[in-house]
Design a protein around this motif. Structure first.
Motif, short mmCIF file in Angstrom:
data_model
loop_
_atom_site.label_atom_id
_atom_site.label_comp_id
_atom_site.label_asym_id
_atom_site.label_seq_id
_atom_site.Cartn_x
_atom_site.Cartn_y
_atom_site.Cartn_z
N VAL A 76 -10.54 -21.05 22.82
CA VAL A 76 -10.51 -22.20 22.07
C VAL A 76 -10.03 -22.82 23.53
O VAL A 76 -8.67 -23.65 24.47
CB VAL A 76 -9.07 -21.85 21.56
CG1 VAL A 76 -8.65 -23.68 20.59
CG2 VAL A 76 -9.08 -21.32 20.47
N PRO A 77 -10.87 -23.75 23.65
CA PRO A 77 -11.01 -24.94 24.81
C PRO A 77 -9.76 -26.35 24.04
O PRO A 77 -8.95 -26.40 23.12
CB PRO A 77 -12.15 -25.77 24.50
CG PRO A 77 -12.98 -25.71 22.86
CD PRO A 77 -11.86 -24.45 22.23
N LYS A 78 -9.55 -26.78 25.53
CA LYS A 78 -8.36 -27.56 25.64
C LYS A 78 -9.24 -29.69 25.01
O LYS A 78 -10.55 -30.34 24.57
CB LYS A 78 -8.42 -28.50 26.43
CG LYS A 78 -7.47 -29.68 27.10
CD LYS A 78 -6.84 -30.12 28.76
CE LYS A 78 -6.41 -31.32 28.16
NZ LYS A 78 -6.27 -32.28 29.61
N ILE A 79 -8.87 -29.48 23.54
CA ILE A 79 -8.91 -30.72 22.79
C ILE A 79 -7.90 -32.33 23.04
O ILE A 79 -7.03 -32.00 23.32
CB ILE A 79 -8.60 -30.42 21.55
CG1 ILE A 79 -9.61 -29.39 21.10
CG2 ILE A 79 -9.06 -31.83 20.46
CD1 ILE A 79 -11.10 -29.57 20.89
N THR A 80 -9.13 -33.26 23.61
CA THR A 80 -8.07 -34.45 23.70
C THR A 80 -8.86 -35.58 22.76
O THR A 80 -10.00 -35.77 22.93
CB THR A 80 -9.03 -35.18 25.56
OG1 THR A 80 -7.81 -34.26 26.45
CG2 THR A 80 -7.75 -36.65 25.46
N GLY A 81 -7.52 -36.48 22.50
CA GLY A 81 -7.98 -37.26 21.22
C GLY A 81 -7.28 -37.08 19.94
O GLY A 81 -6.36 -36.51 20.13
#
Length: 502
Positions: free
Chosen positions: A26-31
């Protein structure tokens, strides 16, 4: 789990080791990224050629940055993968459109890698199906791929400063050298990025907020989808062992694409492509009449085998592309900001003119077929309800001075024989040509010639006779699963007037 060869690449030397597929991280989510009057998402609400009022529809739009580590792959002739460069960093952006209230969410998420032909993000499938997706409470996620990332940064350098697909081996030389030298970006990152976006959507947090995702489905036009399906799908699994993607809808399936920027382009009809694999999830391919001759090699039998669920829908009377595909283009000013120019006008988004000039066709048959196909895909994946099967469009051999080639057989009205038939060809008032004379894109654009009044009168003696046939056709198509109820009502409203030459 299957094994695959992993190649750790360096500029001078390389070694091959065996490894097992690991769950997609699971990637890093920004926002979500804040929206202001002078900083808004490319393709954001109110900034397309045909703006959508998401609030009125009970939807919200949010933009996120997605950051992770991706591999760059080679694809061997036998279909096996080797890792050319391992765990290189990337950051992309996603545009999420979903119901504002959890109670309205269907559980379905459509993921669309943006199309790159114009060098900026093009949501071609969203343009066709957004009304139906929002009517049914479905979510949509658009994903920027490397080929269009430069346009984002030119559009708004500050907002998209971290978007990056930087090549992990910038000093490498592609085979052949010269014009084949690698650019600054690695196009091959898009495949792992798409898998990781899917994992993030199913993670229970992040881009989908408190909405419970029941299934995600990838769609786009052309060879990228088939490339992902054949090269990546079997390896892209979650920690629970399930596939990241629960199904696929292919528009105009094409030849597979290379897996990295230095690889040679796969040959036509490459055996690694097509729909012959057992993907383990349902697949629906939709092909317009204008695309049929070029996609005959991809034809195969429909199947209800749980490991090989497949449908092919060839749609009579429609060209490769129409007005809906361009309806969600970015606003003209944003096109210019992103790539320095805009082709044509809002009504004719091309730099060429067909001979004679034609309007961009707005016949919505393809939209209605996609609408029904997506709802069938969701039901097939989640509930095991198999969709209907359609006949193939009929083909004949045409001989000319240059040889013999397959062409579409036409009915007495000049429309394609067989295939999936909408009311436009079942209750015809025009001949729908699927190509037009002229340069470039004209060959992919259709136009229509309305019947003479005398011919219409012979088919439909009065307005009531015509309306009755339209109603009968749409009701039957709804029962058979070829139209949604909503689209049937739209067709009956649109075609309710007595047809007349235009």
């Amino acid at each position: 789990m299957q094994t695959r060869r992993v190649l750790f690449t360096a500029v001078v030397s390389a070694a091959v080791v065996l490894a097992r597929d690991a769950p997609v991280p699971v990637p890093k989510i920004t926002g979500p990224i804040p929206v202001t009057s002078d900083s808004y998402p490319f393709l954001g609400a109110g900034h397309t050629l045909d703006p959508i009022d998401f609030a009125k529809a009970g939807y919200i739009e949010e933009e996120f940055l997605v950051s992770g580590s991706a591999n760059v792959y080679d694809w061997d002739a036998d279909g096996s993968l080797t890792v050319k460069a391992e765990k290189a960093p990337y950051t992309t952006r996603i545009l999420v459109r979903r119901p504002a209230q959890a109670s309205r969410f269907s559980g379905n998420v459509v993921v669309e890698p943006f199309m790159p032909p114009r060098r900026y993000d093009w949501p071609i499938m969203w343009g066709y199906v957004y009304q139906s997706l929002m009517e049914h409470g479905d979510a949509w996620v658009g994903v920027t791929i490397p080929a269009t990332s430069g346009a984002l940064k030119k559009f708004n350098a500050a907002r998209y400063s971290t978007v990056s697909f930087a090549t992990p081996v910038p000093t490498a030389v592609c085979p052949g050298g010269g014009k084949n030298d690698p650019p600054d970006i690695e196009d091959g990152f898009r495949f792992d990025a798409l898998s990781q976006v899917g994992a993030a959507l199913k993670s229970g947090s992040g881009p989908m907020g408190n909405l419970k995702v029941e299934g995600i489905y990838m769609t786009t036009q052309g060879g990228d989808l088939l490339t992902y399906m054949n090269a990546m799908h079997s390896h892209a699994k979650l920690s629970n062992g399930k596939f990241v993607y629960d199904g696929y809808l292919s528009r105009n399936p094409g030849n597979i694409q290379r897996l990295n920027q230095c690889a040679p382009a796969p040959p036509a009809n490459d055996p690694r492509g097509g729909f012959h694999r057992k993907f383990g999830v349902p697949v629906i391919a939709v092909v317009a009449q204008g695309e049929v001759p070029a996609t005959l090699s991809l034809r195969r039998d429909d199947s209800d085998d749980p490991a090989d669920r497949f449908r092919l829908y060839e749609v009579a009377g429609v060209s490769h592309i129409d007005k809906a595909a361009y309806s969600q283009f970015p606003a003209v000013a944003d096109q210019i900001a992103a790539v320095g120019a805009a082709q044509g006008t809002v009504d004719w988004p091309f730099s060429i003119t067909c001979q004679p000039p034609i309007p961009l066709t707005d016949q919505p048959a393809l939209t209605y077929v996609y609408d029904a196909a997506f709802q069938h895909l969701f039901q097939w994946a989640r509930n095991g309800v198999a969709p209907p099967r359609a006949a193939r469009i009929e083909i004949k051999e045409e001989t000319s001075g240059t040889g013999t080639k397959p062409t579409v057989a036409l009915d007495e009205y000049g429309n394609g024989l067989g295939g999936l038939r909408t009311p436009y060809v079942e209750v015809p008032v025009a001949t729908y040509f699927v190509t037009s004379p002229g340069p470039g894109t004209c060959g992919e654009l259709g136009h229509k010639t309305a019947f003479e009044r005398s011919r219409i009168a012979g088919l439909y003696p009065d307005a009531n006779a015509y309306r009755s046939k339209v109603t009968q056709a749409t009701d039957r198509l709804v029962r058979e699963g070829w139209l949604t109820d909503s689209d049937a009502r739209k067709i009956q409203s649109e075609l309710s007037a007595v047809p007349a030459p235009q």
